[in-house]
Design a protein around this motif. Sequence first.
Motif, PDB file in Angstrom:
ATOM      1  N   THR A  65     -26.976  34.778   5.599  1.00  0.00           N
ATOM      2  CA  THR A  65     -27.588  34.410   4.319  1.00  0.00           C
ATOM      3  C   THR A  65     -28.744  33.433   4.512  1.00  0.00           C
ATOM      4  N   LEU A  66     -28.544  32.433   5.358  1.00  0.00           N
ATOM      5  CA  LEU A  66     -29.609  31.456   5.622  1.00  0.00           C
ATOM      6  C   LEU A  66     -30.840  32.129   6.217  1.00  0.00           C
ATOM      7  N   LEU A  67     -30.617  33.047   7.140  1.00  0.00           N
ATOM      8  CA  LEU A  67     -31.734  33.763   7.760  1.00  0.00           C
ATOM      9  C   LEU A  67     -32.454  34.619   6.719  1.00  0.00           C
ATOM     10  N   ALA A  68     -31.704  35.294   5.851  1.00  0.00           N
ATOM     11  CA  ALA A  68     -32.313  36.107   4.789  1.00  0.00           C
ATOM     12  C   ALA A  68     -33.166  35.239   3.867  1.00  0.00           C
ATOM     13  N   ARG A  69     -32.668  34.043   3.541  1.00  0.00           N
ATOM     14  CA  ARG A  69     -33.442  33.119   2.699  1.00  0.00           C
ATOM     15  C   ARG A  69     -34.729  32.693   3.401  1.00  0.00           C
ATOM     16  N   PHE A  70     -34.640  32.431   4.701  1.00  0.00           N
ATOM     17  CA  PHE A  70     -35.832  32.060   5.467  1.00  0.00           C
ATOM     18  C   PHE A  70     -36.872  33.177   5.391  1.00  0.00           C
ATOM     19  N   PHE A  71     -36.432  34.421   5.519  1.00  0.00           N
ATOM     20  CA  PHE A  71     -37.365  35.553   5.522  1.00  0.00           C
ATOM     21  C   PHE A  71     -37.920  35.882   4.137  1.00  0.00           C
ATOM     22  N   GLU A  72     -37.330  35.345   3.065  1.00  0.00           N
ATOM     23  CA  GLU A  72     -37.806  35.619   1.705  1.00  0.00           C
ATOM     24  C   GLU A  72     -39.215  35.096   1.468  1.00  0.00           C
ATOM     25  N   THR A  73     -39.590  34.030   2.153  1.00  0.00           N
ATOM     26  CA  THR A  73     -40.902  33.412   1.957  1.00  0.00           C
ATOM     27  C   THR A  73     -41.679  33.464   3.261  1.00  0.00           C
ATOM     28  N   PRO A  74     -42.428  34.530   3.484  1.00  0.00           N
ATOM     29  CA  PRO A  74     -43.199  34.612   4.732  1.00  0.00           C
ATOM     30  C   PRO A  74     -44.191  33.441   4.846  1.00  0.00           C
ATOM     31  N   ILE A  75     -44.339  32.954   6.058  1.00  0.00           N
ATOM     32  CA  ILE A  75     -45.236  31.836   6.343  1.00  0.00           C
ATOM     33  C   ILE A  75     -46.455  32.376   7.085  1.00  0.00           C
ATOM     34  N   SER A  76     -47.621  32.056   6.567  1.00  0.00           N
ATOM     35  CA  SER A  76     -48.847  32.477   7.246  1.00  0.00           C
ATOM     36  C   SER A  76     -49.119  31.558   8.427  1.00  0.00           C
ATOM     37  N   GLU A  77     -49.999  32.009   9.291  1.00  0.00           N
ATOM     38  CA  GLU A  77     -50.385  31.182  10.438  1.00  0.00           C
ATOM     39  C   GLU A  77     -50.983  29.852   9.961  1.00  0.00           C
ATOM     40  N   GLU A  78     -51.795  29.899   8.907  1.00  0.00           N
ATOM     41  CA  GLU A  78     -52.417  28.684   8.383  1.00  0.00           C
ATOM     42  C   GLU A  78     -51.367  27.706   7.861  1.00  0.00           C
ATOM     43  N   GLU A  79     -50.362  28.221   7.123  1.00  0.00           N
ATOM     44  CA  GLU A  79     -49.300  27.368   6.602  1.00  0.00           C
ATOM     45  C   GLU A  79     -48.491  26.754   7.748  1.00  0.00           C
ATOM     46  N   TYR A  80     -48.226  27.552   8.771  1.00  0.00           N
ATOM     47  CA  TYR A  80     -47.478  27.068   9.928  1.00  0.00           C
ATOM     48  C   TYR A  80     -48.236  25.924  10.599  1.00  0.00           C
ATOM     49  N   ILE A  81     -49.534  26.118  10.818  1.00  0.00           N
ATOM     50  CA  ILE A  81     -50.360  25.100  11.470  1.00  0.00           C
ATOM     51  C   ILE A  81     -50.364  23.814  10.651  1.00  0.00           C
ATOM     52  N   GLU A  82     -50.513  23.940   9.338  1.00  0.00           N
ATOM     53  CA  GLU A  82     -50.524  22.768   8.459  1.00  0.00           C
ATOM     54  C   GLU A  82     -49.180  22.037   8.495  1.00  0.00           C
ATOM     55  N   LEU A  83     -48.099  22.795   8.562  1.00  0.00           N
ATOM     56  CA  LEU A  83     -46.767  22.208   8.540  1.00  0.00           C
ATOM     57  C   LEU A  83     -46.394  21.560   9.868  1.00  0.00           C
TER      58      LEU A  83
END
Length: 189
Positions: free
Chosen positions: A51-69
């Motif tokens: 369930t936790l993994l499914a929740r993680f995959f619900e909101t795809p993260i772009s490369e730009e968002e990853y870099i900012e985070l």
Amino acid sequence: MNEGHSAQQVLREVYAALAELWCSPADIDMGEAKKGAQEAVAKLGDPAVTTLLARFFETPISEEEYIELFELAPRCPLYLGSHVFDEPKTCAQAAVSERNAYMSELLALYKHFGMTLKGRELPDYLPLMVEFLSLTAGSSDPLREKFLKDYLLPFLAPVRARLEHLKSPYLYLLEALERVMQREGGSHA
């Protein structure tokens, strides 16, 4: 855990999959990483992790968002020591800093288990630490337990707090990792 797969092999696959998901979307094939993680977690047979993994995959993260985070002027660095230890103000202080000692000890643990760093990341980089869990899954060496209890688990709370504050989907990935570590610890207790 499903029949046909040893508990050790399943843990290795799950940790390896989770380590990959912490990496930048630019460095991995997210479709393959998602598929691999879902397959590995299915073998684990833990509905909470699924369930936790499914929740993680619900909101795809772009490369730009990853870099900012996580990367350039990160809002939540993946270097665990940076959340706990103060950054030294001078080069001389860096040589004797608590974080430097922490990283030196991590390097010694990695070396003890035959893991060498390729020079790209510091030893307290979360994906690297999770990869180490994959490589050492099933080991009865007390130094692995020390790694978990002294070098990894105490450093996750500030990361968790930051991800909660930022309302990042990576919180679900962290919770999945924590759940797998709890399951593993329960199997040793």
